[in-house]
Motif scaffolding. Structure first.
Motif, mmCIF file in Angstrom:
data_model
loop_
_atom_site.group_PDB
_atom_site.id
_atom_site.type_symbol
_atom_site.label_atom_id
_atom_site.label_comp_id
_atom_site.label_asym_id
_atom_site.label_seq_id
_atom_site.Cartn_x
_atom_site.Cartn_y
_atom_site.Cartn_z
ATOM 1 N N THR A 183 0.846 -1.186 0.000
ATOM 2 C CA THR A 183 0.000 0.000 0.000
ATOM 3 C C THR A 183 0.884 1.240 0.000
ATOM 4 N N THR B 40 4.979 8.524 -0.269
ATOM 5 C CA THR B 40 4.668 8.299 -1.679
ATOM 6 C C THR B 40 3.530 9.200 -2.119
ATOM 7 N N THR B 41 2.507 9.291 -1.291
ATOM 8 C CA THR B 41 1.365 10.144 -1.613
ATOM 9 C C THR B 41 1.779 11.604 -1.708
ATOM 10 N N THR C 70 -4.310 3.231 -1.877
ATOM 11 C CA THR C 70 -4.353 2.949 -0.446
ATOM 12 C C THR C 70 -5.674 2.247 -0.157
ATOM 13 N N GLU D 141 2.724 4.455 0.950
ATOM 14 C CA GLU D 141 3.092 5.154 2.176
ATOM 15 C C GLU D 141 2.753 6.637 2.039
ATOM 16 N N MET D 142 2.722 7.316 3.171
ATOM 17 C CA MET D 142 2.391 8.739 3.150
ATOM 18 C C MET D 142 3.403 9.537 2.332
ATOM 19 N N THR E 82 8.271 0.701 -5.795
ATOM 20 C CA THR E 82 7.545 1.659 -4.961
ATOM 21 C C THR E 82 6.168 1.097 -4.645
ATOM 22 N N SER F 96 -1.645 6.511 -6.882
ATOM 23 C CA SER F 96 -1.305 5.771 -5.659
ATOM 24 C C SER F 96 -2.561 5.068 -5.172
#
Length: 361
Positions: free
Chosen positions: A157, A162-163, A277, A159-160, A261, A275
């Motif tokens: 999932t 990445t977001t 999540t 990660e913050m 990633t 992304s």
């Protein structure tokens, strides 16, 4: 009368629960009456009492569960929400849910439990979403800690970081825009290689459901057995199976997750990156036709909702200014809601951040 003093003595005799101090045992009739009066006008409370979409006691900050809510003035609304959830998870025989029945689970006779198979327990999650057409929501989840599954369960999932890098990439790319897409009932769409089983207390099944599914003859020790055929929230393997089936579905359309990633996806040639999540897509695109291609690819299998403005993602509010190339990230009321939920009193001596360091002589 405040709710806290009513439950104060009984709470002290039992250990504190993780999500609040309201005791698990059923309150007396007097307390139940006080609860009903206390929440008579709950739906009109300010937003701060709806912290994280949970139903929060405005006096104590404790998060109320379904077993507590059906003793309040909102009893009828949450019982109907429970009926709707059961209809959504089964064949739609009951309930008024607008979602198509998913046939995720079915009620079976207790003799159908395979030898050596251990059935888990049910946990009902109730919340309140005033902005929705049906604000009273109930979700059935599975006690995953009792499930014995030997396959892979980890799910990549985003990660913050990445977001945040994706959001920064949007404002750094000329002509780029951001939108969000949500797959409705994502986990409920995944097929499991073998079913799981769950015990449901009769006390949590409304009379309408008991009659519609002829469950009175299926009761054993006050519980009814449920056979779970598809992925369901709480199952340890549900996320992994849903992810694998999503990858298989999007592959013919040219989409694939990045190798190094986790949670970041790209297309073979289209200028689009997103992304992922859980079931929330944060999509960066250059050209609306490319975003439309992703939506149509998902809709070939899933029911999706989309927000072209991209104002909310993973609980973070986004305020975009594409012309000046900035985006403001915020979580309004979050600190105030958490202070209220955990009943954190203001300390007499403040602790500033960053802390002022004084070197010792």
């Amino acid at each position: 009368q405040p709710l806290g003093p009513l439950l104060k003595d009984s709470a002290r005799r039992r250990p504190y629960r993780r999500r609040g101090y309201i005791p698990r045992r059923n309150p007396s009739n007097a307390i139940a009456a006080q609860l009903a009066t206390h929440f008579a006008n709950f739906a009109t409370l300010p937003m701060e009492y709806h912290a994280a979409n949970a139903v929060v006691d405005p006096e104590t900050g404790a998060v109320l569960e379904y077993r507590d809510l059906i003793k309040t003035a909102m009893k009828d609304q949450y019982i109907q929400a429970n009926i709707d959830e059961i209809g959504r998870l089964t064949d739609g025989r009951v309930g008024s849910s607008k979602s198509a029945p998913s046939r995720t689970m079915e009620f079976v006779h207790f003799s159908k439990l395979p030898t050596g198979k251990k059935a888990t327990y049910l946990r009902i999650v109730a919340d309140l979403r005033p902005q929705k057409e049906c604000p009273y929501r109930v979700r059935w989840t599975v006690g995953g800690d009792k499930i014995v599954y030997h396959g892979e369960v980890s799910t990549p999932t985003a990660e913050m970081i990445t977001t945040k890098m994706l959001l920064n990439s949007v404002i750094s790319t000329r002509g780029a825009r951001f939108m969000t897409v949500d797959i409705r009932d994502f986990y409920l769409s995944s097929i499991m290689p073998e079913p799981e089983f769950m015990w449901v207390p009769v006390s949590l099944i409304p009379a309408e459901v008991m009659n519609a599914y002829n469950l009175h003859d299926k009761v054993l020790n006050g519980k009814v057995l449920v056979k779970i055929n598809k992925g369901m929230y709480g199952l340890p393997q549900a996320g992994r199976l849903a992810q694998e089936q999503l990858i298989e579905h999007l592959k013919p359309f040219g989409y694939a997750p990045c190798k190094r990633t986790p949670g970041l996806w790209t297309h073979e040639w289209r200028p689009i990156t997103f992304s992922l999540t859980v079931d929330d897509f944060g999509v960066k695109y250059v050209g609306k036709e490319h975003a439309q291609h992703l939506i149509e690819s998902l809709e070939a299998k899933y029911a999706v909702t989309k927000d072209w403005d991209g104002k909310l993602y993973c609980g973070i509010q986004l305020d975009w200014n594409y012309n000046k190339r900035w985006v403001d990230l915020s979580m309004p009321r979050y600190v105030r809601e958490m202070l209220h939920r955990f009943q954190h009193a203001t300390p007499s001596r403040p602790e500033h951040a960053p802390y002022r360091f004084t070197q010792k002589k």
